[in-house]
Design a protein around this motif. Structure first.
Motif, PDB file in Angstrom:
ATOM      1  N   SER A  63      -2.656   5.910  -0.437  1.00  0.00           N
ATOM      2  CA  SER A  63      -1.348   4.866  -0.545  1.00  0.00           C
ATOM      3  C   SER A  63      -0.209   5.565  -1.598  1.00  0.00           C
ATOM      4  CB  SER A  63      -2.022   3.775  -1.456  1.00  0.00           C
ATOM      5  OG  SER A  63      -2.761   4.187  -2.528  1.00  0.00           O
ATOM      6  N   ARG A  93       0.846  -1.174  -0.103  1.00  0.00           N
ATOM      7  CA  ARG A  93      -0.119  -0.032   0.100  1.00  0.00           C
ATOM      8  C   ARG A  93       0.827   1.118   0.119  1.00  0.00           C
ATOM      9  NH1 ARG A  93      -2.593  -3.861   1.387  1.00  0.00           N
ATOM     10  NH2 ARG A  93      -1.017  -4.659   2.831  1.00  0.00           N
ATOM     11  N   ASN A  94       1.800   1.092  -0.815  1.00  0.00           N
ATOM     12  CA  ASN A  94       2.728   2.282  -0.650  1.00  0.00           C
ATOM     13  C   ASN A  94       3.190   2.608  -2.435  1.00  0.00           C
ATOM     14  OD1 ASN A  94       4.602   4.150  -0.649  1.00  0.00           O
ATOM     15  ND2 ASN A  94       5.656   3.149   1.099  1.00  0.00           N
TER      16      ASN A  94
END
Length: 303
Positions: free
Chosen positions: A291, A255-256
């Motif tokens: 995100s 989630r990056n």
């Protein structure tokens, strides 16, 4: 980056099941002399180690950015996922095939088959519970996508790795039971060794599939095309912007996301306003899509 509770739930459920199963299988293999049961014991130990490595990878990947890693440590989870795939192939598949070959070349009759069946039944219950949790959580996360498409699109390895491992474990339990049954019915203990080889080949296939997925994540996969389209639309509708020439996204963690934009501005917009607009755009994008952790916007005239 913090891993969602359901991701850790899947790992802890699988770890608890595999530890209990491994102990039961080794005890049964020692008493009965079953090669397939010994193979299944190795399989459960490898699975337990894999879950520990994935939990370790989650913890390491959650560290914040620093001087040496300005984009954070999110990709470390992908590294440990690749290590897990290697372990499944080298240890799980390798030991299973080796044990099967040894048992075929030097077969040993199965003793106390009832113990094997009891342990296999218990293992099926525990493994089935873990598999059910993995299927439920991944099924909820995949949305409208098909299962394989969802695995290909997933950026969170622990969810599909446990699903693969548990599916292979369920398959292995049925194969082990078949090998033991054939050995008893035919009086030929080599069927037990054949079952070990089949289990090893199945693990090798799972390992190769996981290695491919982890490799792609390590190299760098783009964000969902729908997110890219939404970002492009959000930037383009600003009055100072004539268009987005290029958009690049890459996952640097489950989630990056890193986002790079090449934006064409109206010619009469002052430099100071361009700088302010870039800052405003970055703030808006981060608020709408948390995100997106790193953003680079470059002014660029249309070619």
């Amino acid at each position: 980056m913090t891993e969602p509770p359901e991701s850790r739930l899947i790992l802890f459920a699988a770890l608890a099941a595999n530890l209990g199963i491994a102990i039961a299988k080794f005890v049964a293999a020692t008493i009965t002399g079953s090669s397939a049961m010994l193979t299944e014991g190795f399989h459960s130990v490898v699975d337990s180690l894999n879950q520990l490595l994935l939990l370790y990878g989650q913890k390491r990947s959650s560290r914040p950015p620093d001087e040496w890693h300005p984009l954070g440590y999110g990709r470390e989870l992908y590294f440990w996922s690749f290590v897990v795939a290697i372990l499944i192939f080298s240890t799980g598949a390798g030991l299973s095939i080796y044990e099967g070959v040894v048992h075929i070349s030097d077969p040993e009759p199965i003793r106390s088959p009832l113990i094997n069946y009891i342990v296999l039944g218990l293992s099926l219950l525990l493994e089935g519970a873990s598999w059910g949790i993995a299927v439920r959580e991944f099924g909820a996360a995949k949305g409208d996508h098909g299962w394989w498409e969802a695995i290909r699109r997933s950026k969170d390895p622990p969810t599909f790795i446990v699903l693969f491992e548990d599916s292979a474990a369920m398959f292995g339990l049925f194969v082990a039971a078949a090998g033991i049954t054939l050995s008893l019915l035919t009086g030929d203990p080599r069927w037990d060794g054949v079952a070990s080889i089949v289990i090893g080949l199945a693990l090798a296939g799972v390992a190769l599939a996981l290695a491919r997925e982890s490799k792609d994540l390590l190299i760098g996969e783009p964000a969902d095309p729908a997110l890219e389209a939404a970002v492009r639309a959000a930037v383009t509708r600003r009055p100072e912007v004539t268009g987005v020439n290029e958009i690049i996204t890459i996952h640097i963690g489950p989630r990056n996301i890193f986002l790079g934009l090449a934006v064409d501005f109206e010619d009469e917009v002052p430099v100071g306003r361009v700088e302010a607009m870039i800052a405003e755009t970055e703030t808006e994008l981060r608020e709408r899509w948390p995100s997106i952790r790193a953003i680079y916007i470059k002014p660029q005239a249309k070619p």
